[in-house]
Design a protein around this motif. Structure first.
Motif, mmCIF file in Angstrom:
data_model
loop_
_atom_site.group_PDB
_atom_site.id
_atom_site.type_symbol
_atom_site.label_atom_id
_atom_site.label_comp_id
_atom_site.label_asym_id
_atom_site.label_seq_id
_atom_site.Cartn_x
_atom_site.Cartn_y
_atom_site.Cartn_z
ATOM 1 N N LEU A 74 7.140 12.578 5.491
ATOM 2 C CA LEU A 74 7.838 12.057 4.314
ATOM 3 C C LEU A 74 7.359 10.648 3.976
ATOM 4 N N VAL A 75 7.169 9.812 4.974
ATOM 5 C CA VAL A 75 6.649 8.460 4.737
ATOM 6 C C VAL A 75 5.256 8.529 4.118
ATOM 7 N N LEU A 76 4.391 9.387 4.655
ATOM 8 C CA LEU A 76 3.053 9.565 4.101
ATOM 9 C C LEU A 76 3.115 10.038 2.655
ATOM 10 N N SER A 77 4.005 10.948 2.351
ATOM 11 C CA SER A 77 4.130 11.473 0.996
ATOM 12 C C SER A 77 4.621 10.417 0.013
ATOM 13 N N LEU A 94 1.750 8.125 -0.655
ATOM 14 C CA LEU A 94 0.807 8.767 -1.569
ATOM 15 C C LEU A 94 1.338 8.736 -2.992
ATOM 16 N N PHE A 95 2.627 8.962 -3.159
ATOM 17 C CA PHE A 95 3.244 8.894 -4.477
ATOM 18 C C PHE A 95 3.120 7.484 -5.058
ATOM 19 N N ILE A 96 3.374 6.471 -4.237
ATOM 20 C CA ILE A 96 3.231 5.089 -4.684
ATOM 21 C C ILE A 96 1.782 4.792 -5.046
ATOM 22 N N GLY A 97 0.852 5.344 -4.277
ATOM 23 C CA GLY A 97 -0.561 5.165 -4.592
ATOM 24 C C GLY A 97 -0.932 5.765 -5.938
ATOM 25 N N PHE A 98 -0.460 6.964 -6.210
ATOM 26 C CA PHE A 98 -0.722 7.579 -7.513
ATOM 27 C C PHE A 98 -0.066 6.783 -8.633
ATOM 28 N N SER A 148 0.522 3.580 -8.684
ATOM 29 C CA SER A 148 -0.231 2.349 -8.920
ATOM 30 C C SER A 148 -1.560 2.621 -9.610
ATOM 31 N N ILE A 149 -2.184 3.747 -9.330
ATOM 32 C CA ILE A 149 -3.415 4.116 -10.044
ATOM 33 C C ILE A 149 -3.113 4.329 -11.511
ATOM 34 N N ILE A 150 -1.992 4.973 -11.805
ATOM 35 C CA ILE A 150 -1.605 5.171 -13.201
ATOM 36 C C ILE A 150 -1.321 3.823 -13.862
ATOM 37 N N GLY A 151 -0.641 2.937 -13.151
ATOM 38 C CA GLY A 151 -0.285 1.638 -13.704
ATOM 39 C C GLY A 151 -1.491 0.768 -13.983
ATOM 40 N N VAL A 152 -2.491 0.803 -13.128
ATOM 41 C CA VAL A 152 -3.674 -0.029 -13.299
ATOM 42 C C VAL A 152 -4.553 0.506 -14.432
ATOM 43 N N VAL A 182 11.067 17.860 0.383
ATOM 44 C CA VAL A 182 11.032 16.556 -0.289
ATOM 45 C C VAL A 182 9.633 15.955 -0.181
ATOM 46 N N SER A 183 8.991 16.096 0.966
ATOM 47 C CA SER A 183 7.622 15.606 1.133
ATOM 48 C C SER A 183 6.665 16.324 0.197
ATOM 49 N N LEU A 184 6.826 17.628 0.095
ATOM 50 C CA LEU A 184 5.975 18.390 -0.814
ATOM 51 C C LEU A 184 6.225 17.984 -2.258
ATOM 52 N N PHE A 185 7.475 17.711 -2.607
ATOM 53 C CA PHE A 185 7.805 17.261 -3.953
ATOM 54 C C PHE A 185 7.119 15.937 -4.273
ATOM 55 N N PHE A 186 7.169 14.975 -3.347
ATOM 56 C CA PHE A 186 6.523 13.689 -3.579
ATOM 57 C C PHE A 186 5.009 13.840 -3.709
ATOM 58 N N SER A 187 4.385 14.604 -2.829
ATOM 59 C CA SER A 187 2.926 14.757 -2.884
ATOM 60 C C SER A 187 2.486 15.503 -4.132
ATOM 61 N N LEU A 188 3.100 16.638 -4.392
ATOM 62 C CA LEU A 188 2.727 17.444 -5.552
ATOM 63 C C LEU A 188 3.139 16.758 -6.847
ATOM 64 N N GLY A 189 4.308 16.142 -6.872
ATOM 65 C CA GLY A 189 4.776 15.453 -8.068
ATOM 66 C C GLY A 189 3.902 14.272 -8.443
ATOM 67 N N GLY A 190 3.534 13.460 -7.457
ATOM 68 C CA GLY A 190 2.657 12.327 -7.729
ATOM 69 C C GLY A 190 1.289 12.764 -8.201
ATOM 70 N N PHE A 191 0.769 13.814 -7.594
ATOM 71 C CA PHE A 191 -0.535 14.336 -7.984
ATOM 72 C C PHE A 191 -0.510 14.874 -9.417
#
Length: 113
Positions: A96-99, A102-106, A108-112, A16-25
């Motif tokens: 998982l929290v870090l991932s 990171l997903f939320i960060g990506f 928000s970058i897309i949103g801005v 799940v962590s890998l999914f969030f990191s790779l998916g957001g990226f």
């Protein structure tokens, strides 16, 4: 290989962590490729406005580093499983929290941009 399937909690949380990191990226790369080479707004604050801008190199660095951290922490967690189950579960929970952050960060970058 049976070691991976024996520790299902660690395996599921790591995937799940890998999914969030790779998916957001991948989401950020696909969403921002239509905007050209940048510069992209990487950090925006309501009080100060735009506080950080960057290009593709910064976005690629964040994505690759996030994926590397998840893979590295997963390897450490599987080694912890034989010694201390608590440390292994604590490490994958923090990963998982870090991932997710990171997903939320990506996102928000897309949103801005």
């Amino acid at each position: 290989m049976s070691n991976f399937f024996h520790h299902k909690f660690t395996l599921v949380f790591s995937l799940v962590s890998l999914f969030f990191s790779l998916g957001g990226f991948l989401w950020a790369v696909l969403a921002l490729r239509g905007l050209g080479g940048g510069p992209f707004v990487l950090h925006f604050n309501d009080m100060l406005g735009i506080t950080m801008i960057g290009g593709w190199d910064t976005i690629l660095f964040m994505g690759i580093l996030g994926i590397f951290v998840v893979v590295f922490n997963t390897a450490i967690a599987f080694e912890f499983e034989s010694r201390s189950r608590f440390l292994a579960r604590f490490l994958v929970a923090l990963t998982l929290v870090l991932s997710v952050l990171l997903f939320i960060g990506f996102a928000s970058i897309i949103g801005v941009n």
